[in-house]
Design a protein around this motif. Structure first.
Motif: not given
Length: 420
Positions: A404-420
């Protein structure tokens, strides 16, 4: 008697196992690429350099822009400013060569990441299969595939997948006693990311460990009667050589063993290039402290003053993303003892150096999630830890939360959020 041309059962089994893991990886590529496409569907292309399919653009974020600039324009260096020299050359060189074949550097960079991620995961699966019980090995592969920051293996134009492949590949070659080949592949790692020095350290320690193991196996009569079982006999964990044995193994080093030192040539070559081209062999260190990155060396970075300030003053969404990476580092550090117990000192040394860099060298743990990802012995140890729990629900619940975290972080990354 095996008929001519027939393959050993174990080899055929490895092929089926590797194919199954590759199939799961391919499914995850499709799923996460869909997530990224949905996340970025309303974004408008602002970069005329992006010439690939628009649904891939969500994978093109942050460091990808630097890599594409390097591929197309080469390196430049502006002292005191953010510069491309912060990014090591192995991956952009691979993208440039691959791009000449495909005719599109953006697609080449993302496809190269996927291919390297695929091979790295399959190698990891075969590596764990030879060292862990069957169920534990499967759980370990699932941990790597569903690790929240594993999306860097599934499509972004980042160097992590190539680095992971070169790190695992170097150790796999070393286990076959192909010392020079291991060193050459290790050089790709040291030319790929600053953390590549961990591969060189791990290869050297593991080589001494192998020599110590060979010495012990050649003199079984020297073992005392009350010595613990060796290599997992009777269900016990492996008994690895002690540090005194590693020191003593230095006298057994021969010319062929020195081949692993070739792993340092990647970093040495990069420093030589920077010296000849820009007059500063450590330019990549200097630019990390430039405004915007602010990753300078000193107490402010070591003691995470910026991270503490973010926790107190916010923004709290950023604090949450940073804390998730800090927790990943903490869990990885706690697993180091299990890494040593299961896989020996060489793999523990590699994992320890990989983790030490983000713990010491980042001001707020940003990027630490990706460093834990490439610490592959830690992923295997995490699988072992989960599989050893008596409550059988621990494994599925942990993997579901991680997915679930993988999907959420992937979505945020696609939105341009710096997740890592």
């Amino acid at each position: 008697m095996t008929r001519p041309g027939a393959q050993p059962v174990a080899q055929r089994s490895d092929r089926w196992y590797g194919a199954a893991v590759a199939g799961v990886f391919a499914v995850l590529v499709v799923v996460l690429s869909t997530v990224v496409a949905l996340a970025s569907r309303h974004q408008v292309r602002h970069d005329p350099e992006l010439t690939g399919p628009s649904w891939l653009d969500g994978w093109y974020q942050y460091d990808a822009g630097w890599y594409l600039e390097i591929v197309r324009a080469g390196y430049s260096y502006a002292p005191g400013q953010q510069s491309p020299v912060a990014f090591f050359p192995a991956y952009p060189l691979g993208v440039r060569g691959f791009g000449e074949l495909l005719g599109d550097h953006q697609v080449a960079g993302q496809l190269l990441s996927v291919l390297c991620g695929l091979v790295a995961v399959v190698l990891f699966a075969l590596w764990t299969r030879r060292r862990l019980p069957r169920r534990t090995a499967v759980v370990a592969v699932a941990v790597l595939l569903l690790y929240p920051y594993a999306f860097f293996l599934y499509g972004p134009m980042y160097a992590d997948a190539l680095f992971l492949l070169s790190a695992i590949g170097a150790f796999v070659l070393l286990e076959r006693r192909w010392y020079l080949a291991a060193g050459i592949v290790g050089a790709v790692a040291t030319a790929g990311r600053p953390v590549g020095v961990a591969v060189a350290v791990g290869l050297v320690v593991r080589t001494l460990e192998i020599l110590a193991e060979d010495r012990r196996a050649a003199r079984p009569g020297d073992l005392a009667a009350d010595d613990p079982p060796v290599a997992g006999a009777g269900g016990a964990p492996p008994v690895w050589p002690g540090w005194r044995d590693l020191v003593a193994a230095v006298r057994d080093v021969r010319l062929r063993h020195v081949g692993v030192l070739a792993s340092g040539l990647g970093l040495a070559g990069w420093c030589l290039y920077l010296w000849l081209e820009f007059g500063n062999p450590l330019a990549f260190v200097e630019v990390e402290s430039a405004p915007g990155w602010n990753q300078g060396v000193g107490p402010r970075t070591w003691f995470k003053v910026v991270y503490a300030g973010t926790l107190i003053k916010g923004p709290y969404d950023i604090a949450l993303l940073l804390t998730l990476q800090a927790l990943a580092c903490l869990c990885a550090v706690l697993l180091l003892r299990r890494v040593q117990r299961l896989f020996g000192w060489g793999y523990a040394a590699y994992a320890a150096v990989v983790l030490l860099i983000p713990i010491i060298g980042t001001k707020d743990f940003m990027g630490a999630g990706r460093y834990v990802l490439v610490a592959f012995p830690v992923m295997a140890a995490a699988g072992s830890f989960l599989a050893d729990r008596q409550r059988r629900w621990v494994v599925p619940v942990t993997l579901v939360v991680s997915a679930a975290l993988l999907v959420v972080l992937t979505y945020l990354f696609g939105r341009g959020v710096a997740v890592s």
